[in-house]
Design a protein around this motif. Structure first.
Motif, PDB file in Angstrom:
ATOM      1  N   ALA A  46     -15.564  -3.741   2.543  1.00 38.47           N
ATOM      2  CA  ALA A  46     -14.922  -5.060   2.507  1.00 38.47           C
ATOM      3  C   ALA A  46     -13.683  -5.019   1.611  1.00 38.47           C
ATOM      4  O   ALA A  46     -12.639  -5.573   1.963  1.00 38.47           O
ATOM      5  N   LEU A  47     -13.790  -4.347   0.463  1.00 41.90           N
ATOM      6  CA  LEU A  47     -12.632  -4.207  -0.423  1.00 41.90           C
ATOM      7  C   LEU A  47     -11.517  -3.410   0.248  1.00 41.90           C
ATOM      8  O   LEU A  47     -10.341  -3.782   0.156  1.00 41.90           O
ATOM      9  N   LEU A  48     -11.872  -2.325   0.927  1.00 38.91           N
ATOM     10  CA  LEU A  48     -10.876  -1.513   1.612  1.00 38.91           C
ATOM     11  C   LEU A  48     -10.184  -2.318   2.716  1.00 38.91           C
ATOM     12  O   LEU A  48      -8.952  -2.311   2.820  1.00 38.91           O
ATOM     13  N   ALA A  49     -10.966  -3.019   3.525  1.00 37.81           N
ATOM     14  CA  ALA A  49     -10.390  -3.822   4.608  1.00 37.81           C
ATOM     15  C   ALA A  49      -9.496  -4.921   4.051  1.00 37.81           C
ATOM     16  O   ALA A  49      -8.406  -5.176   4.581  1.00 37.81           O
ATOM     17  N   ALA A  50      -9.941  -5.580   2.986  1.00 39.70           N
ATOM     18  CA  ALA A  50      -9.142  -6.646   2.377  1.00 39.70           C
ATOM     19  C   ALA A  50      -7.844  -6.091   1.802  1.00 39.70           C
ATOM     20  O   ALA A  50      -6.777  -6.706   1.947  1.00 39.70           O
ATOM     21  N   VAL A  56      -0.598  -5.232   4.572  1.00 40.36           N
ATOM     22  CA  VAL A  56       0.112  -5.543   5.818  1.00 40.36           C
ATOM     23  C   VAL A  56       0.692  -6.957   5.758  1.00 40.36           C
ATOM     24  O   VAL A  56       1.849  -7.192   6.119  1.00 40.36           O
ATOM     25  N   SER A  57      -0.097  -7.907   5.265  1.00 38.09           N
ATOM     26  CA  SER A  57       0.360  -9.287   5.155  1.00 38.09           C
ATOM     27  C   SER A  57       1.554  -9.396   4.206  1.00 38.09           C
ATOM     28  O   SER A  57       2.559 -10.040   4.521  1.00 38.09           O
ATOM     29  N   GLY A  58       1.459  -8.766   3.068  1.00 40.10           N
ATOM     30  CA  GLY A  58       2.550  -8.814   2.094  1.00 40.10           C
ATOM     31  C   GLY A  58       3.839  -8.233   2.641  1.00 40.10           C
ATOM     32  O   GLY A  58       4.920  -8.813   2.476  1.00 40.10           O
ATOM     33  N   GLN A  59       3.740  -7.094   3.314  1.00 34.83           N
ATOM     34  CA  GLN A  59       4.933  -6.474   3.888  1.00 34.83           C
ATOM     35  C   GLN A  59       5.510  -7.317   5.025  1.00 34.83           C
ATOM     36  O   GLN A  59       6.724  -7.382   5.207  1.00 34.83           O
ATOM     37  N   ALA A  60       4.638  -7.980   5.775  1.00 31.93           N
ATOM     38  CA  ALA A  60       5.117  -8.865   6.839  1.00 31.93           C
ATOM     39  C   ALA A  60       5.878 -10.050   6.249  1.00 31.93           C
ATOM     40  O   ALA A  60       6.925 -10.444   6.776  1.00 31.93           O
ATOM     41  N   PHE A  61       5.376 -10.606   5.147  1.00 28.08           N
ATOM     42  CA  PHE A  61       6.091 -11.706   4.494  1.00 28.08           C
ATOM     43  C   PHE A  61       7.446 -11.241   3.959  1.00 28.08           C
ATOM     44  O   PHE A  61       8.437 -11.971   4.050  1.00 28.08           O
ATOM     45  N   VAL A  62       7.512 -10.032   3.414  1.00 31.87           N
ATOM     46  CA  VAL A  62       8.795  -9.479   2.951  1.00 31.87           C
ATOM     47  C   VAL A  62       9.765  -9.360   4.125  1.00 31.87           C
ATOM     48  O   VAL A  62      10.944  -9.723   4.015  1.00 31.87           O
ATOM     49  N   LEU A  63       9.278  -8.869   5.243  1.00 31.05           N
ATOM     50  CA  LEU A  63      10.111  -8.739   6.441  1.00 31.05           C
ATOM     51  C   LEU A  63      10.598 -10.103   6.931  1.00 31.05           C
ATOM     52  O   LEU A  63      11.770 -10.262   7.282  1.00 31.05           O
ATOM     53  N   ILE A  64       9.717 -11.079   6.933  1.00 29.81           N
ATOM     54  CA  ILE A  64      10.087 -12.432   7.364  1.00 29.81           C
ATOM     55  C   ILE A  64      11.212 -12.988   6.497  1.00 29.81           C
ATOM     56  O   ILE A  64      12.216 -13.497   6.996  1.00 29.81           O
ATOM     57  N   LEU A  65      11.037 -12.890   5.187  1.00 32.00           N
ATOM     58  CA  LEU A  65      12.035 -13.442   4.269  1.00 32.00           C
ATOM     59  C   LEU A  65      13.366 -12.696   4.348  1.00 32.00           C
ATOM     60  O   LEU A  65      14.429 -13.302   4.235  1.00 32.00           O
ATOM     61  N   VAL A  84       5.360 -13.839  11.858  1.00 29.20           N
ATOM     62  CA  VAL A  84       4.605 -14.892  11.149  1.00 29.20           C
ATOM     63  C   VAL A  84       3.102 -14.795  11.433  1.00 29.20           C
ATOM     64  O   VAL A  84       2.290 -14.844  10.494  1.00 29.20           O
ATOM     65  N   PRO A  85       2.653 -14.634  12.691  1.00 28.46           N
ATOM     66  CA  PRO A  85       1.207 -14.537  12.912  1.00 28.46           C
ATOM     67  C   PRO A  85       0.603 -13.261  12.335  1.00 28.46           C
ATOM     68  O   PRO A  85      -0.575 -13.254  11.959  1.00 28.46           O
ATOM     69  N   VAL A  86       1.387 -12.198  12.241  1.00 27.50           N
ATOM     70  CA  VAL A  86       0.892 -10.967  11.624  1.00 27.50           C
ATOM     71  C   VAL A  86       0.614 -11.228  10.146  1.00 27.50           C
ATOM     72  O   VAL A  86      -0.470 -10.899   9.631  1.00 27.50           O
ATOM     73  N   ALA A  87       1.574 -11.828   9.456  1.00 24.54           N
ATOM     74  CA  ALA A  87       1.414 -12.122   8.031  1.00 24.54           C
ATOM     75  C   ALA A  87       0.242 -13.075   7.795  1.00 24.54           C
ATOM     76  O   ALA A  87      -0.609 -12.832   6.925  1.00 24.54           O
ATOM     77  N   THR A  88       0.181 -14.131   8.585  1.00 25.07           N
ATOM     78  CA  THR A  88      -0.875 -15.132   8.415  1.00 25.07           C
ATOM     79  C   THR A  88      -2.238 -14.571   8.787  1.00 25.07           C
ATOM     80  O   THR A  88      -3.219 -14.743   8.055  1.00 25.07           O
ATOM     81  N   GLY A  89      -2.301 -13.907   9.931  1.00 20.86           N
ATOM     82  CA  GLY A  89      -3.577 -13.359  10.400  1.00 20.86           C
ATOM     83  C   GLY A  89      -4.144 -12.314   9.456  1.00 20.86           C
ATOM     84  O   GLY A  89      -5.344 -12.286   9.184  1.00 20.86           O
ATOM     85  N   MET A  90      -3.286 -11.457   8.932  1.00 20.76           N
ATOM     86  CA  MET A  90      -3.765 -10.413   8.015  1.00 20.76           C
ATOM     87  C   MET A  90      -4.177 -10.999   6.670  1.00 20.76           C
ATOM     88  O   MET A  90      -5.122 -10.521   6.046  1.00 20.76           O
ATOM     89  N   LEU A  91      -3.491 -12.047   6.225  1.00 16.04           N
ATOM     90  CA  LEU A  91      -3.906 -12.713   4.990  1.00 16.04           C
ATOM     91  C   LEU A  91      -5.298 -13.329   5.166  1.00 16.04           C
ATOM     92  O   LEU A  91      -6.173 -13.172   4.305  1.00 16.04           O
ATOM     93  N   LEU A  92      -5.521 -13.993   6.288  1.00 18.86           N
ATOM     94  CA  LEU A  92      -6.845 -14.566   6.565  1.00 18.86           C
ATOM     95  C   LEU A  92      -7.899 -13.472   6.725  1.00 18.86           C
ATOM     96  O   LEU A  92      -9.031 -13.623   6.274  1.00 18.86           O
ATOM     97  N   THR A  93      -7.516 -12.360   7.335  1.00 17.46           N
ATOM     98  CA  THR A  93      -8.453 -11.237   7.488  1.00 17.46           C
ATOM     99  C   THR A  93      -8.861 -10.698   6.121  1.00 17.46           C
ATOM    100  O   THR A  93     -10.030 -10.368   5.899  1.00 17.46           O
ATOM    101  N   ALA A  94      -7.923 -10.619   5.189  1.00 18.58           N
ATOM    102  CA  ALA A  94      -8.244 -10.151   3.834  1.00 18.58           C
ATOM    103  C   ALA A  94      -9.250 -11.091   3.173  1.00 18.58           C
ATOM    104  O   ALA A  94     -10.245 -10.649   2.595  1.00 18.58           O
ATOM    105  N   VAL A  95      -9.007 -12.382   3.285  1.00 21.91           N
ATOM    106  CA  VAL A  95      -9.922 -13.373   2.683  1.00 21.91           C
ATOM    107  C   VAL A  95     -11.301 -13.285   3.327  1.00 21.91           C
ATOM    108  O   VAL A  95     -12.323 -13.250   2.631  1.00 21.91           O
ATOM    109  N   PHE A  96     -11.349 -13.228   4.653  1.00 21.95           N
ATOM    110  CA  PHE A  96     -12.637 -13.196   5.347  1.00 21.95           C
ATOM    111  C   PHE A  96     -13.373 -11.881   5.111  1.00 21.95           C
ATOM    112  O   PHE A  96     -14.602 -11.849   5.096  1.00 21.95           O
ATOM    113  N   SER A  97     -12.648 -10.774   4.903  1.00 24.72           N
ATOM    114  CA  SER A  97     -13.294  -9.500   4.579  1.00 24.72           C
ATOM    115  C   SER A  97     -14.000  -9.587   3.238  1.00 24.72           C
ATOM    116  O   SER A  97     -15.132  -9.115   3.091  1.00 24.72           O
TER     117      SER A  97
END
Length: 131
Positions: A46-50, A56-65, A84-97
């Motif tokens: 779970a820690l590894l997946a998160a 991935v989410s952080g890098q996607a947000f950097v790319l967006i900005l 945007v969905p990559v950043a959002t989806g991966m952030l939610l995946t981290a939380v749910f992991s």
């Protein structure tokens, strides 16, 4: 527009599948371990997946900005609407992991056990009910 909708559907569906335990899981190693080690393995994965999802989410947000002003060739929309969905989806995946690894055990709840209460797709014993 259909390609954009497809990307949104996929990357917002990933965290929903993870949270509902509808993702593919292979439980061979887990079944061979003692219960205390099963818990440690679950938490470690779970820690590894998160971590991976958060990176991935952080890098996607950097790319967006950094590239929001880049436009799609066919529409007058930012090309970053694909990211945007990559950043959002991966952030939610981290939380749910983290929720899966460290939150309350929801395997006893039939509402959270997937289609018809089936076991994970990776289970070698169909109908074993193992999570």
């Amino acid at each position: 527009v259909s390609r954009l909708a497809f990307v949104w559907m996929i990357f917002l569906g990933i965290p929903l599948a993870a949270r509902g335990r509808a993702h593919v899981a292979i439980g061979m190693l887990e079944r061979w371990l003692a219960p205390s080690w099963q818990s440690r393995l679950r938490k470690g994965l779970a820690l590894l997946a998160a971590f991976v999802a958060a990176v991935v989410s952080g890098q996607a947000f950097v790319l967006i900005l950094g590239q929001w002003d880049e436009l799609l060739a066919s529409l007058d929309w930012s090309a970053q609407w694909f990211v945007v969905p990559v950043a959002t989806g991966m952030l939610l995946t981290a939380v749910f992991s983290l929720e899966q690894g460290f939150g309350p055990d929801r395997t006893a709840d039939p509402a959270m056990s997937g289609p018809q209460g089936s076991a994970h797709a990776g289970s070698l014993a169909p109908g074993s009910g193992r999570r």
